[in-house]
Design a protein around this motif. Structure first.
Motif, PDB file in Angstrom:
ATOM      1  N   ALA A 124      10.942  -0.040  13.171  1.00  0.00           N
ATOM      2  CA  ALA A 124      11.868  -0.772  12.300  1.00  0.00           C
ATOM      3  C   ALA A 124      13.230  -0.068  12.280  1.00  0.00           C
ATOM      4  CB  ALA A 124      11.302  -0.875  10.887  1.00  0.00           C
ATOM      5  N   TYR A 125      13.228   1.242  12.248  1.00  0.00           N
ATOM      6  CA  TYR A 125      14.481   2.017  12.260  1.00  0.00           C
ATOM      7  C   TYR A 125      15.217   1.804  13.581  1.00  0.00           C
ATOM      8  CZ  TYR A 125      17.532   6.138  12.121  1.00  0.00           C
ATOM      9  OH  TYR A 125      18.604   6.983  12.150  1.00  0.00           O
ATOM     10  N   ASN A 126      14.497   1.903  14.689  1.00  0.00           N
ATOM     11  CA  ASN A 126      15.124   1.721  16.007  1.00  0.00           C
ATOM     12  C   ASN A 126      15.635   0.298  16.209  1.00  0.00           C
ATOM     13  OD1 ASN A 126      14.730   4.396  16.723  1.00  0.00           O
ATOM     14  ND2 ASN A 126      12.741   3.997  17.669  1.00  0.00           N
ATOM     15  N   ALA A 127      14.978  -0.676  15.566  1.00  0.00           N
ATOM     16  CA  ALA A 127      15.420  -2.072  15.664  1.00  0.00           C
ATOM     17  C   ALA A 127      16.529  -2.385  14.651  1.00  0.00           C
ATOM     18  CB  ALA A 127      14.233  -3.006  15.444  1.00  0.00           C
ATOM     19  N   LYS A 128      16.959  -1.360  13.925  1.00  0.00           N
ATOM     20  CA  LYS A 128      18.015  -1.489  12.907  1.00  0.00           C
ATOM     21  C   LYS A 128      17.617  -2.424  11.769  1.00  0.00           C
ATOM     22  CE  LYS A 128      21.668  -0.126  15.946  1.00  0.00           C
ATOM     23  NZ  LYS A 128      21.844  -0.304  17.289  1.00  0.00           N
ATOM     24  N   ALA A 129      16.309  -2.495  11.498  1.00  0.00           N
ATOM     25  CA  ALA A 129      15.812  -3.302  10.386  1.00  0.00           C
ATOM     26  C   ALA A 129      15.809  -2.505   9.088  1.00  0.00           C
ATOM     27  CB  ALA A 129      14.403  -3.807  10.690  1.00  0.00           C
ATOM     28  N   THR A 130      15.931  -1.182   9.188  1.00  0.00           N
ATOM     29  CA  THR A 130      16.049  -0.322   8.012  1.00  0.00           C
ATOM     30  C   THR A 130      17.379   0.434   8.123  1.00  0.00           C
ATOM     31  OG1 THR A 130      14.814   1.471   9.074  1.00  0.00           O
ATOM     32  CG2 THR A 130      13.551  -0.054   7.695  1.00  0.00           C
ATOM     33  N   PRO A 131      17.922   0.909   6.997  1.00  0.00           N
ATOM     34  CA  PRO A 131      19.234   1.564   7.020  1.00  0.00           C
ATOM     35  C   PRO A 131      19.265   2.804   7.912  1.00  0.00           C
ATOM     36  CG  PRO A 131      18.477   1.235   4.756  1.00  0.00           C
ATOM     37  CD  PRO A 131      17.359   0.850   5.649  1.00  0.00           C
ATOM     38  N   ARG A 132      20.369   2.969   8.602  1.00  0.00           N
ATOM     39  CA  ARG A 132      20.547   4.122   9.502  1.00  0.00           C
ATOM     40  C   ARG A 132      20.619   5.429   8.722  1.00  0.00           C
ATOM     41  NH1 ARG A 132      18.414   2.511  13.487  1.00  0.00           N
ATOM     42  NH2 ARG A 132      19.234   4.211  14.696  1.00  0.00           N
ATOM     43  N   GLU A 133      21.003   5.367   7.441  1.00  0.00           N
ATOM     44  CA  GLU A 133      21.141   6.575   6.633  1.00  0.00           C
ATOM     45  C   GLU A 133      19.799   7.236   6.333  1.00  0.00           C
ATOM     46  OE1 GLU A 133      24.371   3.682   5.789  1.00  0.00           O
ATOM     47  OE2 GLU A 133      22.213   3.547   5.540  1.00  0.00           O
ATOM     48  N   ILE A 134      18.716   6.480   6.481  1.00  0.00           N
ATOM     49  CA  ILE A 134      17.396   7.036   6.164  1.00  0.00           C
ATOM     50  C   ILE A 134      16.577   7.146   7.438  1.00  0.00           C
ATOM     51  CG2 ILE A 134      15.267   6.724   4.866  1.00  0.00           C
ATOM     52  CD1 ILE A 134      16.899   5.529   2.660  1.00  0.00           C
ATOM     53  N   SER A 135      16.541   8.346   7.952  1.00  0.00           N
ATOM     54  CA  SER A 135      15.744   8.631   9.142  1.00  0.00           C
ATOM     55  C   SER A 135      14.262   8.611   8.767  1.00  0.00           C
ATOM     56  CB  SER A 135      16.113  10.021   9.676  1.00  0.00           C
ATOM     57  OG  SER A 135      15.125  10.486  10.551  1.00  0.00           O
ATOM     58  N   PRO A 136      13.417   8.075   9.617  1.00  0.00           N
ATOM     59  CA  PRO A 136      11.980   8.105   9.335  1.00  0.00           C
ATOM     60  C   PRO A 136      11.435   9.532   9.187  1.00  0.00           C
ATOM     61  CG  PRO A 136      12.462   6.574  11.104  1.00  0.00           C
ATOM     62  CD  PRO A 136      13.732   7.312  10.821  1.00  0.00           C
ATOM     63  N   PHE A 137      12.192  10.515   9.668  1.00  0.00           N
ATOM     64  CA  PHE A 137      11.746  11.899   9.542  1.00  0.00           C
ATOM     65  C   PHE A 137      11.781  12.403   8.102  1.00  0.00           C
ATOM     66  CE2 PHE A 137      13.050  11.928  14.070  1.00  0.00           C
ATOM     67  CZ  PHE A 137      11.850  12.346  14.619  1.00  0.00           C
ATOM     68  N   ILE A 138      12.556  11.761   7.231  1.00  0.00           N
ATOM     69  CA  ILE A 138      12.602  12.214   5.842  1.00  0.00           C
ATOM     70  C   ILE A 138      11.748  11.357   4.917  1.00  0.00           C
ATOM     71  CG2 ILE A 138      14.887  13.245   6.127  1.00  0.00           C
ATOM     72  CD1 ILE A 138      15.953  10.883   4.371  1.00  0.00           C
ATOM     73  N   VAL A 139      11.028  10.385   5.462  1.00  0.00           N
ATOM     74  CA  VAL A 139      10.165   9.523   4.661  1.00  0.00           C
ATOM     75  C   VAL A 139       8.759  10.133   4.640  1.00  0.00           C
ATOM     76  CG1 VAL A 139       9.168   7.214   4.412  1.00  0.00           C
ATOM     77  CG2 VAL A 139      11.517   7.475   5.237  1.00  0.00           C
ATOM     78  N   ARG A 140       8.246  10.355   3.439  1.00  0.00           N
ATOM     79  CA  ARG A 140       6.876  10.860   3.262  1.00  0.00           C
ATOM     80  C   ARG A 140       6.032   9.699   2.770  1.00  0.00           C
ATOM     81  NH1 ARG A 140       9.562  13.981   5.465  1.00  0.00           N
ATOM     82  NH2 ARG A 140       9.793  16.213   5.109  1.00  0.00           N
ATOM     83  N   VAL A 141       4.922   9.443   3.453  1.00  0.00           N
ATOM     84  CA  VAL A 141       4.083   8.289   3.134  1.00  0.00           C
ATOM     85  C   VAL A 141       2.767   8.773   2.536  1.00  0.00           C
ATOM     86  CG1 VAL A 141       2.984   6.238   4.078  1.00  0.00           C
ATOM     87  CG2 VAL A 141       5.130   7.031   5.052  1.00  0.00           C
ATOM     88  N   PHE A 142       2.394   8.172   1.397  1.00  0.00           N
ATOM     89  CA  PHE A 142       1.138   8.486   0.738  1.00  0.00           C
ATOM     90  C   PHE A 142       0.402   7.197   0.407  1.00  0.00           C
ATOM     91  CE2 PHE A 142       3.816  12.117  -0.541  1.00  0.00           C
ATOM     92  CZ  PHE A 142       3.035  13.164  -0.081  1.00  0.00           C
ATOM     93  N   SER A 143      -0.905   7.308   0.346  1.00  0.00           N
ATOM     94  CA  SER A 143      -1.742   6.206  -0.112  1.00  0.00           C
ATOM     95  C   SER A 143      -2.058   6.427  -1.584  1.00  0.00           C
ATOM     96  CB  SER A 143      -3.042   6.170   0.685  1.00  0.00           C
ATOM     97  OG  SER A 143      -3.965   5.324   0.052  1.00  0.00           O
ATOM     98  N   PRO A 144      -2.113   5.374  -2.381  1.00  0.00           N
ATOM     99  CA  PRO A 144      -2.519   5.563  -3.777  1.00  0.00           C
ATOM    100  C   PRO A 144      -3.962   6.048  -3.879  1.00  0.00           C
ATOM    101  CG  PRO A 144      -1.999   3.242  -3.333  1.00  0.00           C
ATOM    102  CD  PRO A 144      -1.725   4.004  -2.085  1.00  0.00           C
ATOM    103  N   GLU A 145      -4.729   5.896  -2.812  1.00  0.00           N
ATOM    104  CA  GLU A 145      -6.129   6.316  -2.820  1.00  0.00           C
ATOM    105  C   GLU A 145      -6.300   7.833  -2.883  1.00  0.00           C
ATOM    106  OE1 GLU A 145      -8.759   4.208  -3.011  1.00  0.00           O
ATOM    107  OE2 GLU A 145      -7.259   2.613  -3.146  1.00  0.00           O
ATOM    108  N   ILE A 146      -5.340   8.601  -2.356  1.00  0.00           N
ATOM    109  CA  ILE A 146      -5.480  10.058  -2.383  1.00  0.00           C
ATOM    110  C   ILE A 146      -4.954  10.666  -3.666  1.00  0.00           C
ATOM    111  CG2 ILE A 146      -5.272  10.244   0.122  1.00  0.00           C
ATOM    112  CD1 ILE A 146      -2.528  11.704  -0.577  1.00  0.00           C
ATOM    113  N   ILE A 147      -4.294   9.863  -4.469  1.00  0.00           N
ATOM    114  CA  ILE A 147      -3.707  10.361  -5.707  1.00  0.00           C
ATOM    115  C   ILE A 147      -4.737  10.209  -6.817  1.00  0.00           C
ATOM    116  CG2 ILE A 147      -1.786  10.094  -7.314  1.00  0.00           C
ATOM    117  CD1 ILE A 147      -0.259   8.757  -4.967  1.00  0.00           C
TER     118      ILE A 147
END
Length: 173
Positions: free
Chosen positions: A66-89
């Motif tokens: 999505a980032y490479n297709a410019k569907a998400t903002p360029r200011e937010i690199s996928p490298f700074i996104v942390r993904v969690f599942s509500p199941e582990i919380i």
């Protein structure tokens, strides 16, 4: 933990990121900025139940596409996104995450203190989870139905995953 507001340009970019995710069919249970304790850097935390259907690697691949297709903002690199599942919380922390994303509520007094019955508007909530410090002032309003989606059955989460995946792949093609 001292209160730290995320820079305004991060807040704007995060809102644009949330809008992009929603337009792609992913409605997060929580989205907000946190300060990673080990690096003292800001990270954007995404809590979503579709992680259970597609797996962490699959979701991260789609976020990169999505980032490479410019569907998400360029200011937010996928490298700074942390993904969690509500199941582990854990249950208590899960409701605290949703509390961080709920910006309109009051607390009615303090239990056990009869003299304190006036409602108090909550202006900030702080929490540390998995080495990341969170604050309500740095998170985005939880969208209607987000918590219900997070608690949905596996089959419904799988449908949500397929919708998000097909939308990203269509844009990336």
């Amino acid at each position: 933990m001292d209160s730290r507001a995320v820079p305004p340009e991060y807040l704007r970019a995060g809102q644009d990121y949330l809008d992009a995710l929603v337009s792609l069919g992913l409605i997060p249970a929580f989205l907000g900025w946190g300060r990673e304790i080990a690096t003292a850097e800001w990270v954007l935390v995404l809590v979503t139940s579709i992680l259970e259907a597609g797996g962490p690697l699959g979701l991260n691949r789609l976020l990169f596409r999505a980032y490479n297709a410019k569907a998400t903002p360029r200011e937010i690199s996928p490298f700074i996104v942390r993904v969690f599942s509500p199941e582990i919380i854990p249950g208590g922390a899960r409701s605290q995450f949703w509390l961080l994303g709920e910006h309109n509520f009051t607390v009615q007094g303090v239990p056990g203190k009869a003299s304190n019955t006036e409602p108090h508007r909550v202006t900030n909530v702080q929490q540390t989870f998995m080495g990341i410090e969170f604050e309500m002032i740095n998170s985005y309003q939880t969208l209607p139905g987000a918590v219900d989606r997070a608690l949905a059955s596996y089959h419904e989460r799988h449908r949500q995953w397929q919708r998000f995946k097909s939308n990203v792949e269509r844009l990336a093609a």
